[in-house]
Design a protein around this motif. Structure first.
Motif, mmCIF file in Angstrom:
data_model
loop_
_atom_site.group_PDB
_atom_site.id
_atom_site.type_symbol
_atom_site.label_atom_id
_atom_site.label_comp_id
_atom_site.label_asym_id
_atom_site.label_seq_id
_atom_site.Cartn_x
_atom_site.Cartn_y
_atom_site.Cartn_z
ATOM 1 N N PHE A 245 0.840 -1.203 0.000
ATOM 2 C CA PHE A 245 0.000 0.000 0.000
ATOM 3 C C PHE A 245 0.870 1.245 0.000
ATOM 4 C CE2 PHE A 245 -2.534 3.203 2.499
ATOM 5 C CZ PHE A 245 -3.407 3.518 1.465
ATOM 6 N N HIS A 246 0.561 2.164 -0.907
ATOM 7 C CA HIS A 246 1.264 3.452 -1.012
ATOM 8 C C HIS A 246 0.240 4.561 -0.784
ATOM 9 C CE1 HIS A 246 4.494 1.218 -3.221
ATOM 10 N NE2 HIS A 246 3.469 0.543 -3.688
ATOM 11 N N PRO A 247 0.171 5.119 0.457
ATOM 12 C CA PRO A 247 -0.820 6.178 0.678
ATOM 13 C C PRO A 247 -0.422 7.455 -0.045
ATOM 14 C CG PRO A 247 0.584 5.923 2.615
ATOM 15 C CD PRO A 247 0.983 4.833 1.643
ATOM 16 N N SER A 248 -1.413 8.219 -0.493
ATOM 17 C CA SER A 248 -1.105 9.534 -1.075
ATOM 18 C C SER A 248 -1.808 10.661 -0.322
ATOM 19 C CB SER A 248 -1.449 9.569 -2.565
ATOM 20 O OG SER A 248 -2.768 9.142 -2.780
ATOM 21 N N VAL A 249 -2.411 10.324 0.826
ATOM 22 C CA VAL A 249 -2.957 11.374 1.706
ATOM 23 C C VAL A 249 -2.434 11.127 3.118
ATOM 24 C CG1 VAL A 249 -5.088 11.806 0.427
ATOM 25 C CG2 VAL A 249 -5.046 10.014 2.182
ATOM 26 N N ILE B 272 -6.632 8.321 -2.988
ATOM 27 C CA ILE B 272 -6.020 8.456 -1.658
ATOM 28 C C ILE B 272 -4.857 7.483 -1.468
ATOM 29 C CG2 ILE B 272 -8.094 9.403 -0.554
ATOM 30 C CD1 ILE B 272 -8.671 6.622 0.593
ATOM 31 N N GLY B 273 -4.570 6.684 -2.480
ATOM 32 C CA GLY B 273 -3.440 5.763 -2.391
ATOM 33 C C GLY B 273 -3.442 4.821 -3.575
ATOM 34 N N ALA B 274 -2.455 3.923 -3.576
ATOM 35 C CA ALA B 274 -2.361 2.941 -4.648
ATOM 36 C C ALA B 274 -1.874 1.621 -4.078
ATOM 37 C CB ALA B 274 -1.415 3.438 -5.742
ATOM 38 N N VAL B 275 -2.225 0.545 -4.763
ATOM 39 C CA VAL B 275 -1.760 -0.788 -4.371
ATOM 40 C C VAL B 275 -0.947 -1.359 -5.523
ATOM 41 C CG1 VAL B 275 -2.450 -3.119 -3.670
ATOM 42 C CG2 VAL B 275 -3.788 -1.128 -2.900
#
Ligand code: ZN
Length: 349
Positions: A285-289, A301-304
């Motif tokens: 999981f790569h959060p972007s918030v 809000i993120g990417a997997v």
């Protein structure tokens, strides 16, 4: 007191000053004007027993019995440290009434650094109340806490925080039981506590025999109570622990247990609903918030990705609102919570 007045009091035959009510919690028996330490001893059953430490601090004047509990999730460290600090900070000479403090319910989780559950039986220690005398360790511990802490207090505050994998913004919960007088009391306690984001819990079980949560176990037994959370992702930020310590002291001021002003939060943000984004597959999981971001429904809000960093999918905000917490760790397995979005509500009437 001067000698003349002293004679007058004796002549009038007045009773001695009222004292707090006698109280024992596990092995700890309260003594007016003292801090007493003891334990709740969970006996062995179908799995091993455990010992949960407890402190009982009693003033010399009568007042309510307030229970403060943390560490149901033993890696929500800020809340555990906060209750430990409270035990140290409370001065029995300045106290009216009695405080029961249980800093660490889930000892095995703390010792083994296992988030969310008691590793002895794999159960969350805030989902099996009021517990069972013949159940697994979590159920037996919950049974003992119901009998020794919930049944003996007038009010309960259950403290939590972001677990190892949760990047959480601080908030409280206010439970609506439908009993107007009780709900007004608990609402005033939450507002005195001081966290300005408050989740309205209107869907908690009403049956005291199936109360699931600790706060709900107290609330369904007619004791105005609430839950608050601060702290995140492992290391203790002293500011997170401090807001929990101050919050409990504010509630004690509100309940007249301490001589302390506790004005209500001026502009609370009421959250009417929590909508979760949940992982539908394993991956990274790569959060972007960050926690506390204000998001619009559908925004990324993120990417997997998979373990080779090949994109699997974007994670989108499931609703418009505030990121109450976002997953703090890359580890992801199917079913994990990626983020909780709090939907802002009008101030409840
Ligand atoms: Zn928790």
């Amino acid at each position: 007191m001067g000698p003349i007045l002293g004679i007058a009091v004796a002549a009038a035959g007045l009773a001695p000053a009222p004292q707090p009510k006698p109280l024992s919690v596990g092995t700890a028996t309260a003594v007016p004007g003292r801090k007493v330490y003891g334990s709740l001893d969970v006996p062995a059953g179908i799995d091993p027993g455990t010992r949960i430490d407890v402190a009982v601090v009693q003033g010399t004047k009568p007042g309510p019995v307030l229970a403060v509990v943390s560490g149901a999730h033993g890696t929500e460290y800020a809340s555990i440290v906060a209750v430990a600090k409270l035990i140290q900070a409370l001065d029995p000479a300045a106290l009216s009434g009695t405080v029961i403090l249980v800093p660490l319910v889930n000892v095995a989780s703390f010792e083994q650094k296992v988030p969310h559950v008691n590793p002895v039986d794999g159960k969350s220690m805030n989902r099996f109340y009021p517990g069972k005398a013949d159940g697994t360790q979590t159920e037996r511990a919950s049974f003992l806490i119901t009998r020794e802490v919930v049944d003996k207090c007038d009010h309960l505050i259950d403290l939590h925080g972001g677990d190892l994998d949760e990047n959480l913004r601080p908030y409280s919960y206010w439970t609506v039981t439908g009993n107007q007088k009780q709900d007004e009391t608990s609402r005033a306690m939450v507002l005195a506590f001081g966290l300005d984001h408050i989740i309205i819990s209107a869907d908690r079980p009403k049956d005291p025999k199936a109360s699931r949560y600790l706060e709900n176990t107290a609330s369904t037994r007619g004791k105005p109570s609430f839950t608050a959370e601060a702290g995140r992702s492992g290391p203790v930020d002293p500011k997170d622990a401090a807001v929990l310590v101050t919050g409990v002291q504010n509630v004690m001021g509100h309940l007249k247990m301490l001589a302390r002003a506790a004005p209500p939060v001026a502009k609370p943000v009421w959250v009417g609903q929590i909508v979760s984004a949940t992982a539908d597959r394993d991956g990274i999981f790569h959060p972007s918030v960050d926690r506390d971001a204000h998001v619009v429904k559908g925004v990324k809000i993120g990417a997997v990705t998979d373990y080779l960093n090949r994109p699997l999918h974007d994670v989108l905000a499931p609703e418009s609102g505030i990121i109450m917490f976002v997953r703090a760790l890359p580890s992801l397995k199917k079913g994990d919570t990626l983020a909780n979005v709090g939907v802002i509500a009008k101030e409840p009437r």
